[in-house]
Design an enzyme around this catalytic site. Sequence first.
Site, PDB file in Angstrom:
ATOM      1  N   LYS A  48      -3.925   5.166  12.504  1.00  0.00           N
ATOM      2  CA  LYS A  48      -4.437   5.511  11.179  1.00  0.00           C
ATOM      3  C   LYS A  48      -4.892   6.967  11.185  1.00  0.00           C
ATOM      4  CE  LYS A  48      -6.048   0.987   9.618  1.00  0.00           C
ATOM      5  NZ  LYS A  48      -5.345   0.219  10.660  1.00  0.00           N
ATOM      6  N   ASP A 100       0.092   4.514  10.226  1.00  0.00           N
ATOM      7  CA  ASP A 100      -0.369   3.551   9.231  1.00  0.00           C
ATOM      8  C   ASP A 100      -0.705   4.260   7.927  1.00  0.00           C
ATOM      9  OD1 ASP A 100      -0.183   1.058  10.351  1.00  0.00           O
ATOM     10  OD2 ASP A 100      -2.202   1.039  11.185  1.00  0.00           O
ATOM     11  N   ARG A 147       8.121   1.688   7.489  1.00  0.00           N
ATOM     12  CA  ARG A 147       7.609   0.317   7.568  1.00  0.00           C
ATOM     13  C   ARG A 147       7.151  -0.062   6.156  1.00  0.00           C
ATOM     14  NH1 ARG A 147       2.107  -0.031  10.172  1.00  0.00           N
ATOM     15  NH2 ARG A 147       3.104  -0.157  12.203  1.00  0.00           N
ATOM     16  N   LYS A 164       3.110  -4.676   1.909  1.00  0.00           N
ATOM     17  CA  LYS A 164       2.689  -4.941   0.532  1.00  0.00           C
ATOM     18  C   LYS A 164       1.483  -4.078   0.154  1.00  0.00           C
ATOM     19  CE  LYS A 164       4.493  -9.581  -0.194  1.00  0.00           C
ATOM     20  NZ  LYS A 164       4.193 -10.970  -0.640  1.00  0.00           N
TER      21      LYS A 164
END
Length: 288
Positions: A83, A117, A167, A170
Site C-alpha cells: 500500500k 494496492d 488486478r 470490487k
Amino acid sequence: MASGTHVMEKILFGVAKRWIAGNTIDDALSAAKISYKNGMSVIINKLGEYHTSNQAIQNTISEYKTIISSFRRWNVCGGISVKPTQIGLSKSMRECLQNFQSIIRSASLSQTFVWIDMESSDHTDKTIEIYQSIFSKYERLGVALQANLKRTENDLSDLLTIGAKIRLVKGAYREDSKIAYKSKEQIDANYEKLMKTLFEKGNEFGIATHDLRLIEKAKSHSREHQRKFEFQMLRGIMDSIKPDLVRDGFSLAEYIPYGTNWLPYSIRRLKERKRNILLLGSAFVSKY
C-alpha cells in the site's frame, strides 16, 4: 464499555483468523507454503497503512525485503502487495516513490512480482502516477483498480496503452456516490465490463473476486481469449472452489495478509462481504 469493546475485538479476531496468517513474517510464509503445496501461488501483504513515522515506514520496507528474499528458501512461488500509504505517501509523493524504488531493487534480484494496492479514491491519481513511473523500469509490477469507482473505465483504458498489469477488485473503501457506484448490481455490472476489456485488450492480469458468477464469466472469456491471467482470492475465503480451479488448469493466487494491524482491514472485509457479517453474528451468539 471497555469490556464490551474487548469482547467484540476478540470475536472479530476469531473471524479475522480465517484470512490473516498471523502477526509475523514466518506466519505469512508458513501459510504461503501451505498454499503452494495446494497448487497456488501467493501474494503477501503486511497490514498497516497511513504511516507517518520513519520507523514504521522503514520497518515495513525491511519486512517486504525480507519476504522477497525468503520465497526461494521457503520453496514458495510468491509476490508482495504494497500500500502506498504504508511506505510514505502520507508524508510525500517523493518519499513514497523512493521507497517503492528501494523495494523494487530488491525484487529485481529474484524477479519477484510486486503489486501496488489501491487505497481510497484520495490516492488514486498518485498511485497510478507511481505505477507508471516504476513500470517503465520494472515490468514485473501490477496495480489494483477498483470496479466501484466510476473513473476506473478510463483509468483502465489509459493503463492498457502502456501494457500495464492490472488486478481488478470490487473495492472495499467507503466512497461518495458522486464518484462511486454504491449498489452491488452497479458494481458487479462495472466489474463485468472491465473484466471483458481485460480479456479483450490486456494480458497478465488478476481477476480478484470471490463472486461465483463473475468467476464463471472469467472462465468463459478465457475460452475465447487466450490470455495470461490468474484468479486471486483471499486466504480462507471460498476455499471449497479453489481446488477445482487449480485442477482445471487455472492459475490461482492466495492473497495472504499478516501483521498486528488486523482490525481496520478486517472491518473492511466484513463490510464488503455480508457472508462474513453473518459469520460474525453466529460466532457472537454461539459464544455468548
